[in-house]
Write an enzyme that holds these catalytic residues in place. Structure first.
Site, short mmCIF file in Angstrom:
data_model
loop_
_atom_site.label_atom_id
_atom_site.label_comp_id
_atom_site.label_asym_id
_atom_site.label_seq_id
_atom_site.Cartn_x
_atom_site.Cartn_y
_atom_site.Cartn_z
N ASP A 26 40.19 45.22 -11.18
CA ASP A 26 39.96 45.53 -9.90
C ASP A 26 39.29 46.87 -9.84
OD1 ASP A 26 39.24 45.83 -7.18
OD2 ASP A 26 41.60 46.46 -6.84
N ASP A 30 40.89 47.47 -3.90
CA ASP A 30 41.15 46.78 -2.63
C ASP A 30 42.03 45.64 -3.14
OD1 ASP A 30 39.59 44.99 -4.47
OD2 ASP A 30 38.43 44.36 -2.61
N ASP A 34 37.18 41.87 -9.67
CA ASP A 34 35.59 42.12 -8.82
C ASP A 34 34.89 42.04 -10.32
OD1 ASP A 34 35.91 44.72 -9.61
OD2 ASP A 34 36.61 45.20 -7.63
N ASP A 103 30.90 28.50 -13.26
CA ASP A 103 31.75 27.46 -12.59
C ASP A 103 31.16 26.93 -11.40
OD1 ASP A 103 34.21 25.78 -11.83
OD2 ASP A 103 35.41 27.49 -12.58
N ASP A 199 33.61 21.65 -11.77
CA ASP A 199 34.66 21.36 -11.35
C ASP A 199 34.97 19.88 -11.24
OD1 ASP A 199 37.15 22.55 -10.24
OD2 ASP A 199 36.65 21.80 -8.33
N GLU A 249 35.12 19.55 -16.04
CA GLU A 249 36.47 19.18 -15.79
C GLU A 249 36.84 17.74 -15.40
OE1 GLU A 249 40.15 20.99 -13.27
OE2 GLU A 249 38.49 20.61 -12.21
N HIS A 322 43.56 28.45 -15.30
CA HIS A 322 44.27 29.14 -14.26
C HIS A 322 45.04 28.10 -13.32
CE1 HIS A 322 40.44 27.02 -13.21
NE2 HIS A 322 40.76 26.95 -11.85
N ASP A 323 45.05 26.88 -13.61
CA ASP A 323 45.76 25.84 -12.82
C ASP A 323 46.98 25.52 -13.32
OD1 ASP A 323 43.84 25.52 -11.04
OD2 ASP A 323 42.48 24.19 -12.36
C1 NOJ Z 1 39.94 22.24 -10.22
C2 NOJ Z 1 40.19 23.68 -10.36
O1 NOJ Z 1 40.36 24.10 -11.64
C3 NOJ Z 1 41.21 24.09 -9.28
O2 NOJ Z 1 41.37 25.66 -9.41
C4 NOJ Z 1 40.75 23.82 -7.84
O3 NOJ Z 1 41.92 23.92 -6.96
C5 NOJ Z 1 40.41 22.39 -7.71
N1 NOJ Z 1 39.46 21.82 -8.94
C6 NOJ Z 1 39.53 22.02 -6.58
O4 NOJ Z 1 38.27 22.58 -6.79
#
Ligand code: NOJ
Length: 566
Positions: A26, A30, A34, A103, A199, A249, A322-323
């Site tokens: 950041d 905030d 960013d 992305d 995505d 993905e 990140h998931d």
């Molecule tokens: C996959 C993304 O990696 C994830 O973070 C997102 O929540 C879902 N697709 C929906 O876009």
């Protein structure tokens, strides 16, 4: 490989670094990462030696799903900065030889996108057919919980969403929508981006709505009847003419079906991310419910994918994103052997066939954060999951125990830059608390320590780049039935590289395996029995004579070897 093909396939020998912008750095206090923050830290990526940055969504968005709900595909979210900041970042990256992959969230938009606001207001809207409407919903479930249809009062019907109600699915059947999406891709290509991560690409084409929802939710939504038409159109309209790299993905796509997406002869995508090992510690019926995992399954899955794509496509390799919870917390060790395990998984990621994707923070061995209360979580999946859990009468701590195994918040805590407050991520209040272990585990400390996880990643990346066998070589498992050791050979022409990984806390005798090899890199000094989480990469057999008696030194890539193989 002919030179022309090699130039076209530049991404095969590249190493990718994934940035989750909200949590990277950041610059303005905030509490939200960013674009300027990323620009400040580019030298970290250059030092690491990566080639491509995959930037998670930075488009205008109400941030219901942290940017995976886009309200304007041609604008930057104010929280992340301005278009000028984006252009500056792209320029700074180019100057350092880093390529940018954006992305693209094209399965759905935000419900705040102008298209949807118009479409939901009137059946006569010119954007009505950008979305999917029915007078009656079916009983399909959404990935984020609840039903996949939401009632729309103004038009008296229902719209479809595989994810949250705030993420209405786009109607890919509509050629006007597709043309619009191709234009968006051209817009970013003109800004100099090198490619796109798409995505949930496997969900673009929907199955007939009278089909009963059966099996796992991902495989149900994947591979709709027109998916390959759409991807071939995308390829011929945009990807090929503009020379863009693509990685989709692909939840629900099996190794068997993967070539349909990535066989170059079909003209679709360059790579996909499969979910087989992402789901290795989940129940088949419910991705958000943890289940124990076994190394034997991880080995089998990675091997199966290599075989499926050998000569028929190119793999993408990842162990975290990140998931998913942090890879060390899932597969490794977060205690005594944390550093060794982090180096071992770096070795695995960077010695398989395919393009490796490193998730931010893994290069310093970040681990899951303690989430003591629901109110500390931020992810829509956690919040929705808690509503369901409450309805089922579950206790908060019980739910959080699952969250520690499957929650997405863990990967989203701020990147730990130094030992200052919030790990140097922000001068303000971070949008999600930093993992308190930043005082010990941070980039600054690891840069100063030549034996750190960070420097191991750096050396491992350098070794991969200097070793064509590690990029292009065939993959052959060694001692495949071993329950603790993951070993394989990568072979290209007469070059053989042996990788030995002890994915356990035990010391394991491996007999003569690798004894005659030249150590290229390892996470312990010396040889003999494998120590807990020991990783060794060895150049094998007849080629050893070509190398001037390299000593096995901790974490070191042997310079003689690197010179020879270039
Ligand atoms: C996959 C993304 O990696 C994830 O973070 C997102 O929540 C879902 N697709 C929906 O876009």
């Amino acid at each position: 490989m002919p030179i022309e093909a090699a130039a076209r396939d530049w991404w095969k020998s590249a190493v990718v670094y994934q940035i989750y912008p909200r949590s990277f750095r950041d610059s303005d206090g905030d509490g939200i990462g960013d674009l300027r923050g990323i620009a400040e830290k580019l030298d970290h990526l250059v030092e690491l030696g990566v080639d491509i940055v995959w930037l998670c969504p930075v488009y205008a968005s109400p941030q219901v799903d942290n940017g995976y709900d886009v309200s304007d595909y041609r604008a930057i979210a104010p929280a992340f900065g301005t278009m000028a900041d984006f252009d500056d970042l792209a320029r700074a990256m180019r100057a350092r030889g880093l390529r940018l992959v954006m992305d693209l969230v094209f399965n759905h938009s935000s419900d705040q996108h102008d298209w949807f606001r118009s479409a939901r207001a009137s059946k006569d809207s010119p954007w009505r057919d950008y979305y999917i409407w029915r007078d009656q919903p079916n009983d399909w479930r959404a990935v984020f919980g609840g039903g996949a249809w939401t009632w729309n009062e103004p038009t008296g019907d229902w719209y479809f969403h595989i994810f949250a109600p705030e993420q209405p699915d786009l109607n890919w059947e509509n050629p006007r929508l597709r043309a619009e999406l191709w234009d968006i891709m051209r817009f970013w290509a003109e800004k100099g981006v090198a490619g796109f991560r798409l995505d949930v690409v496997s969900f673009f084409s929907k199955k007939p709505f009278d089909l009963p929802q059966a099996g796992g939710i991902f495989s149900f939504y994947a591979n709709g009847p027109r998916i390959h038409d759409y991807l071939q159109e995308m390829r011929s309209e945009v990807l090929d003419p503009l020379g863009l790299m693509s990685v989709g993905e692909a939840p629900g796509v099996s190794a068997e079906d993967a070539p349909l997406y990535v066989d170059p002869a079909r003209g679709e995508l360059d790579m996909i991310f499969h979910f087989d090992h992402a789901g290795i510690d989940r129940t088949p019926e419910d991705f958000w419910k943890p289940a124990p995992w076994r190394l034997a399954d991880l080995k089998e899955i990675l091997g199966r994918w290599d075989t499926a794509l050998a000569g028929r496509g190119w793999n993408s390799l990842y162990l975290g994103n990140h998931d998913l919870p942090r890879l060390l917390s899932r597969f490794g060790d977060t205690g005594e052997h944390r550093a060794a395990a982090a180096k071992l998984f770096a070795t695995l990621l960077l010695t398989l066939r395919g393009t490796p994707y490193i998730y931010q923070g893994d290069e310093i061995g970040m681990v899951n954060a303690p989430f003591a209360a629901i109110e500390d979580t931020r992810d829509i999946v956690a919040r929705n999951g808690w509503l369901t859990a409450q309805a089922e009468g579950r206790a908060e701590q019980d739910f959080l125990a699952d969250h520690s195994l499957v929650g997405r918040d863990h990967a989203r805590t701020p990147l730990q830059w130094d030992a200052s407050p919030n790990g140097g991520f922000t001068a303000g209040e971070p949008w999600i608390a930093a993992n308190p272990d930043f005082a010990l585990t941070n980039v600054a400390a690891q840069r100063a320590d030549p034996d750190s996880v960070f420097h191991y990643y750096r050396r491992m990346i350098a070794l991969r780049k200097a070793t064509p066998a590690l990029v292009h070589g065939d993959y052959t498992p060694v001692d495949a039935g071993n329950a603790d050791v993951f070993a394989y050979v990568r072979a290209l022409d007469d070059r053989l590289v042996l990788v030995i990984l002890n994915i356990s806390r035990e010391t394991i005798d491996i007999g003569d395996l690798g004894r005659d090899g030249t150590m290229l890199i390892g996470n312990y000094a010396g040889r003999g029995a494998l120590r807990p989480y020991e990783a060794r990469v060895l150049r094998m057999a007849e080629h050893i004579a070509e190398v001037a008696s390299p000593a096995c030194s901790i974490n070191e890539v042997d310079p003689a070897y690197m010179g020879l193989d270039r």
